[in-house]
Design an enzyme around this catalytic site. Structure first.
Site, short mmCIF file in Angstrom:
data_model
loop_
_atom_site.label_atom_id
_atom_site.label_comp_id
_atom_site.label_asym_id
_atom_site.label_seq_id
_atom_site.Cartn_x
_atom_site.Cartn_y
_atom_site.Cartn_z
N HIS A 186 43.01 43.76 38.96
CA HIS A 186 42.77 43.27 37.60
C HIS A 186 44.10 42.92 36.87
CE1 HIS A 186 38.65 44.75 37.95
NE2 HIS A 186 39.06 45.99 38.08
O1 RIB Z 1 38.30 46.46 33.44
C1 RIB Z 1 39.54 46.58 34.09
C2 RIB Z 1 40.61 47.06 33.17
O2 RIB Z 1 40.30 48.37 32.71
C3 RIB Z 1 41.97 47.20 33.86
O3 RIB Z 1 42.98 46.94 32.92
C4 RIB Z 1 42.03 48.63 34.27
O4 RIB Z 1 43.37 49.14 34.35
C5 RIB Z 1 41.33 49.28 33.12
O5 RIB Z 1 42.27 49.44 32.07
#
Ligand code: RIB
Ligand code: CA
Length: 317
Positions: free
Chosen positions: A246
């Site tokens: 992500h």
């Molecule tokens: O949904 C994914 C996000 O939520 C990413 O930034 C992960 O690190 C959590 O913070």
């Protein structure tokens, strides 16, 4: 020569945050970006851990001189929700942690952001929030004019075509602090959103994990260990072929927007409590008549992305 992007990363490390920060530090070492500072927020784990982990990550890259700020220890209104089941109690499951050498700055992250962006040359700094958006919302509320210093905000958050990862309709970052997310979306800054729609196309497959592990440096092996611990949750929950990277996707967008396909749309975040809290209302067909306020990424060249990720990690100690 075009100016290289100047980044401030707002983060809740967090295993994929660690990958993103190391990626940015690697590209900084290669002179491709200038990483100005890390601002930390409560999210994946409480602020005491996120601020400590950010400092540990700087130590790993031998960048003890990078300014690290601690910010909000809770969302603007609702109680803090964390994700220890994914990232571990201390937020960096998979590796042994040491007491950090990198100092923590005394100033609150929101004050740092407000002052730095107010004083910055117009549209000169790229903000990469990869956690809940509480610090940015506080800064924009304290000093609305500070938006002038922002070139663009590249947000990791939201979801539209993909199911949510914390509720059926929301990603973790928008769900933890939906009001903060809405404040940022209404700020008037130039906004790029890198949602689960894209990050679920950028998974750390077994082959890619092996490429990291085969690197000759400590951080390649360290990242492989962290991501091996991280991936189990998403493989089990989504049946993906590895953990989705992500947060590194947001860093990649800041330097290589050409790796992404986006649509200019109006986006709002549901702030009412209930089933859709934190959901991204993406006006894909312009039915609301509202002026678009963001570029919504929905496709990524994942091979180019992972080559870039590996290039950055290779530049680390
Ligand atoms: O949904 C994914 C996000 O939520 C990413 O930034 C992960 O690190 C959590 O913070
Ligand atoms: Ca994060």
């Amino acid at each position: 020569m075009t100016d290289i992007p100047r980044l401030i990363i707002d983060t809740d490390p967090g295993q994929d945050d660690a990958a993103a920060i190391l990626m940015a530090l690697g590209w900084d070492a290669l002179g491709k970006i200038k990483l100005e500072a890390l601002t930390c927020v409560a999210g994946n784990v409480p602020l005491a851990y996120t601020a400590k982990n950010a400092r540990i990550i700087c130590d790993w890259a031998q960048r003890e001189n990078l300014p690290v700020y601690a910010g909000a220890d809770r969302p603007l209104l609702k109680p803090l929700i964390t994700a220890e089941e994914v990232h571990g109690k201390n937020g960096l499951d998979g590796v042994t942690l040491h007491e950090p050498r990198t100092p923590l700055q005394a100033q609150h992250a929101a004050l740092y952001l407000a002052e730095t962006l107010t004083a910055a040359a117009p549209h000169s700094i790229t903000l990469c929030p990869i956690g809940p958006l509480t610090n940015l919302a506080l800064a924009f509320s304290l000093a609305p004019h500070c938006v002038q210093g922002i070139k663009e905000i590249v947000i990791m958050g939201g979801t539209f075509f993909e199911p949510g990862n914390v509720t059926p309709n929301a990603d973790f970052n928008f769900f933890v602090d939906p009001i903060a997310a809405q404040i940022v979306l209404q700020s008037g800054a130039s906004i790029r959103i890198v949602p689960l729609d894209v990050t679920h196309q950028a998974c750390i497959t077994r082959e890619r994990m092996n490429r990291l592990r085969a690197l000759p440096n400590q951080n390649g092996t360290r990242l492989a260990d962290i991501l091996q611990s991280y991936e189990r949750f998403d493989i089990q929950k989504f049946g993906l072929d590895g953990g989705p990277l992500h947060d590194p996707c947001a860093i990649a967008y800041a330097l290589h927007p050409e790796w992404f396909t986006c649509k200019t749309v109006h986006v709002a975040v549901e702030t009412a409590t209930g089933l859709c809290e934190g959901a991204s209302a993406v006006d894909w067909h312009g039915t609301t008549g509202k002026t678009p306020n963001a570029e919504w990424a929905y496709r990524i060249d994942d091979e180019a992305f992972f080559d870039g990720f590996t290039e950055a990690v290779t530049a680390l100690p």
